[in-house]
Scaffold this motif. Sequence first.
Motif, PDB file in Angstrom:
ATOM      1  N   HIS A  51       0.833  -1.201   0.000  1.00 53.03           N
ATOM      2  CA  HIS A  51       0.000   0.000   0.000  1.00 53.03           C
ATOM      3  C   HIS A  51       0.867   1.250   0.000  1.00 53.03           C
ATOM      4  O   HIS A  51       1.790   1.382   0.801  1.00 53.03           O
ATOM      5  CB  HIS A  51      -0.916   0.009   1.224  1.00 53.03           C
ATOM      6  N   TYR A  52       0.571   2.169  -0.913  1.00 51.01           N
ATOM      7  CA  TYR A  52       1.258   3.465  -0.934  1.00 51.01           C
ATOM      8  C   TYR A  52       0.494   4.428  -0.040  1.00 51.01           C
ATOM      9  O   TYR A  52      -0.691   4.683  -0.251  1.00 51.01           O
ATOM     10  CB  TYR A  52       1.342   4.027  -2.353  1.00 51.01           C
ATOM     11  N   ASP A  53       1.158   4.959   0.974  1.00 60.13           N
ATOM     12  CA  ASP A  53       0.547   5.885   1.929  1.00 60.13           C
ATOM     13  C   ASP A  53       1.247   7.233   1.790  1.00 60.13           C
ATOM     14  O   ASP A  53       2.416   7.377   2.161  1.00 60.13           O
ATOM     15  CB  ASP A  53       0.704   5.333   3.347  1.00 60.13           C
ATOM     16  N   SER A  54       0.558   8.216   1.221  1.00 60.76           N
ATOM     17  CA  SER A  54       1.179   9.529   0.965  1.00 60.76           C
ATOM     18  C   SER A  54       1.637  10.218   2.245  1.00 60.76           C
ATOM     19  O   SER A  54       2.553  11.048   2.216  1.00 60.76           O
ATOM     20  CB  SER A  54       0.201  10.438   0.214  1.00 60.76           C
ATOM     21  N   SER A  55       1.021   9.882   3.394  1.00 55.15           N
ATOM     22  CA  SER A  55       1.423  10.518   4.651  1.00 55.15           C
ATOM     23  C   SER A  55       2.814  10.081   5.088  1.00 55.15           C
ATOM     24  O   SER A  55       3.446  10.720   5.926  1.00 55.15           O
ATOM     25  CB  SER A  55       0.408  10.203   5.757  1.00 55.15           C
ATOM     26  N   ARG A  56       3.288   8.983   4.523  1.00 56.79           N
ATOM     27  CA  ARG A  56       4.628   8.499   4.857  1.00 56.79           C
ATOM     28  C   ARG A  56       5.727   9.237   4.074  1.00 56.79           C
ATOM     29  O   ARG A  56       6.905   8.965   4.269  1.00 56.79           O
ATOM     30  CB  ARG A  56       4.741   6.997   4.576  1.00 56.79           C
ATOM     31  N   VAL A  57       5.314  10.115   3.185  1.00 57.30           N
ATOM     32  CA  VAL A  57       6.277  10.890   2.399  1.00 57.30           C
ATOM     33  C   VAL A  57       6.289  12.328   2.905  1.00 57.30           C
ATOM     34  O   VAL A  57       5.275  13.020   2.871  1.00 57.30           O
ATOM     35  CB  VAL A  57       5.929  10.876   0.895  1.00 57.30           C
TER      36      VAL A  57
ATOM     37  N   ALA B 100      12.937  14.307  12.160  1.00 59.41           N
ATOM     38  CA  ALA B 100      13.012  12.913  12.629  1.00 59.41           C
ATOM     39  C   ALA B 100      12.003  12.594  13.723  1.00 59.41           C
ATOM     40  O   ALA B 100      11.296  11.579  13.652  1.00 59.41           O
ATOM     41  CB  ALA B 100      14.438  12.602  13.097  1.00 59.41           C
ATOM     42  N   VAL B 101      11.922  13.445  14.746  1.00 54.68           N
ATOM     43  CA  VAL B 101      11.023  13.154  15.874  1.00 54.68           C
ATOM     44  C   VAL B 101       9.560  13.113  15.433  1.00 54.68           C
ATOM     45  O   VAL B 101       8.871  12.106  15.659  1.00 54.68           O
ATOM     46  CB  VAL B 101      11.231  14.159  17.022  1.00 54.68           C
TER      47      VAL B 101
ATOM     48  N   GLN C 198       4.719   9.930  14.202  1.00 56.14           N
ATOM     49  CA  GLN C 198       3.522   9.755  13.369  1.00 56.14           C
ATOM     50  C   GLN C 198       3.498   8.391  12.673  1.00 56.14           C
ATOM     51  O   GLN C 198       2.429   7.894  12.318  1.00 56.14           O
ATOM     52  CB  GLN C 198       3.454  10.859  12.316  1.00 56.14           C
ATOM     53  N   HIS C 199       4.678   7.790  12.497  1.00 50.35           N
ATOM     54  CA  HIS C 199       4.745   6.528  11.757  1.00 50.35           C
ATOM     55  C   HIS C 199       5.588   5.500  12.521  1.00 50.35           C
ATOM     56  O   HIS C 199       6.662   5.086  12.058  1.00 50.35           O
ATOM     57  CB  HIS C 199       5.337   6.769  10.359  1.00 50.35           C
TER      58      HIS C 199
END
Length: 336
Positions: free
Chosen positions: A213-219, A233-234, A239-240
């Motif tokens: 799954h591509y999750d745009s929030s991870r970018v 970083a923090v 968040q992930h």
Amino acid sequence: MVSIKDVAKLANVSVSAVSKTLNGYTDVSESTRKKVLKAAQELNYFPNKLAKNLKHKVTKTVALIFSNFEQTSGKDGVMFEIMSGVYAAAQNFQYEVVIYTRSLSEQQDKSYWQFCQENKIAGVVISGLRTTDPYFQELVNSELPCMVVDADIVGPHTGSVITDNVTAARQAVEYLISKGHRNIGMINGHGFATVSILRHQGYREALETAGLHYDSSRVMEANFSEQEAYSLAVPYLEQHPDVTAVFFASDLMAIGFMARCREMNIRIPEDLSIMGFDDIVLSNYTTPKLSTVKQDFNRIGYTAFEEVVRMLENRNHGYHKLLSFEIVDRETIKMQ
């Protein structure tokens, strides 16, 4: 075909005044100089400087134009490598190189095109300029042979050279996947950079091809900045928390992120795997040593200059050239 007479007519000055202005003579008033340059720009007039130089046995000159020297010449050493390639090519083809750079914060009262006109520049290698810069557009749309580094631009007088970023990013993420990682994030540069767009495309393609799954929030973006990645970083990891590996669009961002992880007692690669992009000199001296995508910046500079020479001497049209890369696994990736 636009002639010097057309420029003189539009500027309402003599042909002699146009000739003196475009050839850098000092006995021309400032008002006349501005009128001539404005008219020449509007008419897209650029005399064949190469032919003139050869006729008068003047050394052939190509400009290396880039912006924000104080930042691009810093820790990563990328601009130095590109410059080294440019100079090697210049020596091989018996050309001269001049460097023109302006700070982003400095008011530009003279465009790149005007600089080239006044200094009898035969062709240009461009690196680090945003494609949205009007001075950039003015230059690549002129009749002056140009090669743009890290872009995808082709025209009658303009070409580009770039690492195959989509394939490189895809293979980098596929490598992480091959090590068992399924929750992979990305820290990108910024949306104005062609390489950011292409590396993001490769990241997404790798995930989707693997059925992940591509999750745009991870970018997230850190502007290719070590400090911004350090600060990111923090919040990113908070968040992930499920992310086990992060792909970075530059080594400097990876290094900044890793420094903050170390302060947070997050072990790399035991707790988090890291993949960079560039293979700058520092990558081999981090603790642990950074796994990354290797670009050959020296070759990029050499190739860009070589293509300018071909456009000048063989009247070749510009074209887009993709260069190869290499995945380098050192110590920041762990099997899941």
